[in-house]
Design an enzyme around this catalytic site. Structure first.
Site, PDB file in Angstrom:
ATOM      1  N   ALA A  70      25.411 -23.543  -7.354  1.00  0.00           N
ATOM      2  CA  ALA A  70      26.444 -22.505  -7.245  1.00  0.00           C
ATOM      3  C   ALA A  70      25.930 -21.106  -7.543  1.00  0.00           C
ATOM      4  O   ALA A  70      26.713 -20.165  -7.606  1.00  0.00           O
ATOM      5  CB  ALA A  70      27.593 -22.843  -8.181  1.00  0.00           C
ATOM      6  N   GLY A 115      27.628 -21.730  -2.241  1.00  0.00           N
ATOM      7  CA  GLY A 115      28.039 -22.291  -3.532  1.00  0.00           C
ATOM      8  C   GLY A 115      28.654 -21.231  -4.424  1.00  0.00           C
ATOM      9  O   GLY A 115      29.707 -21.435  -5.043  1.00  0.00           O
ATOM     10  N   THR A 145      23.781 -19.264  -5.686  1.00  0.00           N
ATOM     11  CA  THR A 145      23.557 -18.411  -4.510  1.00  0.00           C
ATOM     12  C   THR A 145      24.395 -18.913  -3.344  1.00  0.00           C
ATOM     13  O   THR A 145      24.975 -20.000  -3.391  1.00  0.00           O
ATOM     14  CB  THR A 145      22.082 -18.444  -4.016  1.00  0.00           C
ATOM     15  OG1 THR A 145      21.767 -19.791  -3.638  1.00  0.00           O
ATOM     16  CG2 THR A 145      21.100 -17.959  -5.042  1.00  0.00           C
ATOM     17  N   GLY A 146      24.417 -18.100  -2.284  1.00  0.00           N
ATOM     18  CA  GLY A 146      24.966 -18.540  -1.004  1.00  0.00           C
ATOM     19  C   GLY A 146      26.389 -19.045  -1.054  1.00  0.00           C
ATOM     20  O   GLY A 146      27.233 -18.542  -1.790  1.00  0.00           O
ATOM     21  N   TYR A 204      15.477 -33.591   7.133  1.00  0.00           N
ATOM     22  CA  TYR A 204      16.680 -32.816   6.787  1.00  0.00           C
ATOM     23  C   TYR A 204      17.908 -33.434   7.458  1.00  0.00           C
ATOM     24  O   TYR A 204      18.931 -33.685   6.800  1.00  0.00           O
ATOM     25  CB  TYR A 204      16.522 -31.352   7.211  1.00  0.00           C
ATOM     26  CG  TYR A 204      17.759 -30.518   6.931  1.00  0.00           C
ATOM     27  CD1 TYR A 204      18.144 -30.250   5.616  1.00  0.00           C
ATOM     28  CD2 TYR A 204      18.546 -30.012   7.965  1.00  0.00           C
ATOM     29  CE1 TYR A 204      19.286 -29.496   5.342  1.00  0.00           C
ATOM     30  CE2 TYR A 204      19.687 -29.257   7.698  1.00  0.00           C
ATOM     31  CZ  TYR A 204      20.054 -29.004   6.389  1.00  0.00           C
ATOM     32  OH  TYR A 204      21.183 -28.270   6.115  1.00  0.00           O
TER      33      TYR A 204
END
Length: 298
Positions: free
Chosen positions: A28, A33, A30-31, A181
């Protein structure tokens, strides 16, 4: 078609409040989150930001508190690439928190060079799937006591290019970073389905989602030419605030209370791949995950 329809759908918003709710969000700091944390904090929830880098996490906590005017925001250390860290984190939550209403399994690594977690898993399947699988397992009793509760797994449309290699889940025989991925994101979708079946009638519901093509730190492992392509398509991509909307939708939208196990995109139900609906693969992945993590989860 679903994507095109969603593109023309009016943007979703909700005044839903979350006072008296506790939310854990992994990755949570960065970005999307962090944007999810800000939004849910504005709705009055207690936010626990589960992050690997505590220095970045503390700066992010400040930012979330300032943006939301909600002081009830904390960070706790969680390294999803290490089962010891996951167990310590869960122990702390189970000991200190009276409830956990929303778990957002958001953290992830993307197309990184080959590496292994502390437990010997290939890094992408290890963090994106196994780490969150174990975390959810360890927090589930508390989540069940906190119903109605929701578990949200941030997947990706990349799941539709993936397949689960049960014979070589850790890509030891051959490694393709995009394939690994996609496999990990497909695992998120299958885990959500399996979990929904096991939680039927408990008041705990589950959701997986594609946040959109979002401009985030996850791009850092892309090659020069791939970065260039992303720059060219960036006008059609989402910023982190836009990318967080479907996570927020799955966390708060009242009409989803009776839905469980589905896949969402652009704040609406979406079609996942045929592989994402394969219950046989889902069951085998579940059994393999339990075996590799040495847990018994019926």
């Amino acid at each position: 078609m679903q994507t095109i329809r969603n593109f023309f759908r009016p943007s979703w918003s909700s005044a839903q409040r979350l006072e008296d709710k506790t939310v854990v969000i992994t990755g949570a700091n960065t970005g999307i989150g962090k944007e999810t944390a800000i939004d849910l904090a504005k709705r009055g929830a207690r936010i626990i930001m589960a992050c690997r880098d505590m220095e970045k996490a503390q700066a992010a906590v400040k930012e979330v508190i300032e943006s939301s005017s909600n002081e009830n925001v904390v960070c706790m250390k969680l390294d999803l690439a290490d089962s010891k860290s996951i167990r310590e984190f869960a122990e702390n939550i189970n000991r200190e928190e009276p409830k956990l209403n929303i778990l957002i399994n958001n953290a992830g690594v993307m197309v990184c060079p080959y590496g292994k977690t502390a437990d010997g898993f290939e890094m992408q399947i290890g963090v994106n799937h196994f780490g969150h699988f174990l975390l959810t397992y360890l927090l589930l009793d508390l989540i069940k006591k906190s119903t109605p509760a929701r578990i949200i797994n941030v997947s990706s449309m990349a799941h539709s290019w993936g397949s689960i290699n049960l014979e070589d889940i850790n890509s030891e025989k051959s490694y393709d970073k995009r394939g690994a991925y996609s496999q990990s994101k497909l695992a998120n979708v299958l885990f959500t389905r399996s979990l929904a079946k096991r939680l039927e009638g408990t008041g705990v519901t589950t959701y997986s989602l594609h946040p959109g093509v979002v401009q985030t730190d996850l791009w850092r492992h892309l090659s020069g030419p791939q970065q260039l392509v992303m720059k060219i398509v960036s006008p059609f991509t989402k910023n982190s605030t836009q990318g967080a909307q479907t996570s927020i939708y799955c966390a708060v939208e009242p009409t989803l209370e009776k839905e469980s196990g589905g896949y969402y995109s652009d704040c609406a139900p979406a079609d996942c791949s045929a592989a994402g609906k394969n219950d046989e693969t889902a069951q085998k992945l579940w059994e393999l995950s339990c075996q590799l993590l040495s847990i018994t989860w019926e």
